[in-house]
Design a protein around this motif. Structure first.
Motif, mmCIF file in Angstrom:
data_model
loop_
_atom_site.group_PDB
_atom_site.id
_atom_site.type_symbol
_atom_site.label_atom_id
_atom_site.label_comp_id
_atom_site.label_asym_id
_atom_site.label_seq_id
_atom_site.Cartn_x
_atom_site.Cartn_y
_atom_site.Cartn_z
ATOM 1 N N THR A 173 0.828 -1.207 0.000
ATOM 2 C CA THR A 173 0.000 0.000 0.000
ATOM 3 C C THR A 173 0.862 1.256 0.000
ATOM 4 O O THR A 173 2.051 1.223 0.339
ATOM 5 C CB THR A 173 -0.923 0.032 1.227
ATOM 6 N N ASP A 174 0.258 2.384 -0.354
ATOM 7 C CA ASP A 174 0.969 3.658 -0.316
ATOM 8 C C ASP A 174 1.395 3.990 1.107
ATOM 9 O O ASP A 174 2.481 4.556 1.316
ATOM 10 C CB ASP A 174 0.079 4.775 -0.868
ATOM 11 N N THR A 175 0.572 3.647 2.070
ATOM 12 C CA THR A 175 0.909 3.894 3.476
ATOM 13 C C THR A 175 2.156 3.117 3.871
ATOM 14 O O THR A 175 3.046 3.637 4.552
ATOM 15 C CB THR A 175 -0.264 3.501 4.398
ATOM 16 N N GLU A 176 2.243 1.869 3.414
ATOM 17 C CA GLU A 176 3.415 1.054 3.713
ATOM 18 C C GLU A 176 4.663 1.609 3.023
ATOM 19 O O GLU A 176 5.746 1.641 3.609
ATOM 20 C CB GLU A 176 3.173 -0.394 3.276
ATOM 21 N N LEU A 177 4.522 2.078 1.790
ATOM 22 C CA LEU A 177 5.651 2.660 1.076
ATOM 23 C C LEU A 177 6.170 3.907 1.781
ATOM 24 O O LEU A 177 7.383 4.114 1.901
ATOM 25 C CB LEU A 177 5.251 3.003 -0.364
ATOM 26 N N GLU A 178 5.258 4.730 2.270
ATOM 27 C CA GLU A 178 5.657 5.948 2.986
ATOM 28 C C GLU A 178 6.376 5.597 4.282
ATOM 29 O O GLU A 178 7.371 6.243 4.649
ATOM 30 C CB GLU A 178 4.428 6.811 3.266
ATOM 31 N N ASP A 194 9.895 4.460 3.479
ATOM 32 C CA ASP A 194 10.717 5.604 3.113
ATOM 33 C C ASP A 194 11.179 6.368 4.357
ATOM 34 O O ASP A 194 12.355 6.724 4.481
ATOM 35 C CB ASP A 194 9.934 6.532 2.184
ATOM 36 N N LYS A 237 5.151 -0.142 -12.249
ATOM 37 C CA LYS A 237 3.985 0.513 -11.645
ATOM 38 C C LYS A 237 4.295 0.994 -10.228
ATOM 39 O O LYS A 237 3.848 2.061 -9.804
ATOM 40 C CB LYS A 237 2.793 -0.450 -11.632
ATOM 41 N N LEU A 238 5.067 0.189 -9.487
ATOM 42 C CA LEU A 238 5.454 0.597 -8.137
ATOM 43 C C LEU A 238 6.325 1.848 -8.176
ATOM 44 O O LEU A 238 6.149 2.762 -7.366
ATOM 45 C CB LEU A 238 6.215 -0.535 -7.439
ATOM 46 N N ARG A 286 4.547 5.043 -8.397
ATOM 47 C CA ARG A 286 3.830 5.458 -7.185
ATOM 48 C C ARG A 286 4.733 6.128 -6.161
ATOM 49 O O ARG A 286 4.247 6.702 -5.197
ATOM 50 C CB ARG A 286 3.152 4.242 -6.549
ATOM 51 N N MET A 287 6.027 6.051 -6.348
ATOM 52 C CA MET A 287 6.958 6.594 -5.363
ATOM 53 C C MET A 287 7.211 8.064 -5.643
ATOM 54 O O MET A 287 7.843 8.423 -6.634
ATOM 55 C CB MET A 287 8.251 5.780 -5.361
ATOM 56 N N LYS A 288 6.721 8.907 -4.767
ATOM 57 C CA LYS A 288 6.700 10.346 -4.996
ATOM 58 C C LYS A 288 8.094 10.947 -5.136
ATOM 59 O O LYS A 288 8.312 11.859 -5.931
ATOM 60 C CB LYS A 288 5.954 11.031 -3.856
#
Length: 218
Positions: A109-114, A117, A141-142, A145-147
């Motif tokens: 999830t985006d929350t997990e990626l944040e 980081d 695709k991943l 999603r990484m800002k």
């Protein structure tokens, strides 16, 4: 009957030879595997090998100190699957000295990626040899999603990946190719994705108008 344990891989050298020169400030070891105790972090059932004793965080830090590295990058290993807690704990214990490359699930999830980081993870692996590895399409695709961007560690395509690319390319071009021909063509191509695509483009151009690609066309 229980499944046999994957073989224990060779251990790293126990004695580190100190360089004859002093490493510059900020010198960084860019690729190392750090394992966690099995009773704490567990091992993935589908791992390819079992780590030997003496490859925990303290041994890694001792190696960095002995050689003179200021920093290190831990590349998370498939031994622990996509549970990155080993490298997360290591970074929490060492502050800014260590950073990490993670192994990710396709449904991360985006929350997990944040959270990764913020903890010090700076990228992820695309290791098609490891059974926990992502496909290149999923990795692309991943990355989108990484800002703030990410370092993406890629390994050469496996024969399975090359075969899948050949089949998909033929299907998109609406030309048939049997399994034996796919396997033969894959055995001739290397693991470089760009070169493989280039060779496939030439083959599809050469066979344009045919209903089937055969070994004689290769």
């Amino acid at each position: 009957m229980s499944t046999p344990e994957p073989a224990i891989c060779p251990a790293p050298l126990a004695n580190h030879l100190k360089p004859s020169f002093t490493l510059p400030p900020g010198a960084t070891d860019c690729h190392a595997h750090v394992f966690g105790a099995r009773e704490v972090y567990g091992y993935a059932d589908n791992r390819l090998y079992t780590p030997p004793p003496g490859v925990l965080l303290k041994e890694y830090l001792a190696m960095l100190d002995g050689i003179g590295f200021s920093r290190g990058v831990m590349v998370h290993t498939g031994v622990h699957g996509t549970n990155n807690q080993v490298v997360l704990d290591a970074m929490a214990q060492t502050g800014v000295r260590l950073r990490a490359i993670a192994l990710l699930r396709e449904d991360v999830t985006d929350t997990e990626l944040e959270a990764l980081d913020k903890a010090g993870v700076r990228g992820f692996r695309v290791n098609r040899t490891a059974k926990a590895g992502l496909s290149f399409d999923v990795a692309r695709k991943l990355a989108e999603r990484m800002k703030d961007g990410a370092a993406i560690e890629c390994y050469p395509d496996s024969k399975r990946d090359v075969e899948a690319l050949i089949s998909a390319s033929a299907q998109n071009a609406k030309v048939a190719i049997d399994r034996d021909t796919v396997s033969y063509l894959a055995s001739l191509l290397g693991g470089d994705r760009l070169t493989t695509r280039s060779e496939l483009d030439k083959l599809l151009l050469y066979t344009h108008g045919q209903e089937r690609i055969t070994r004689e066309d290769i």
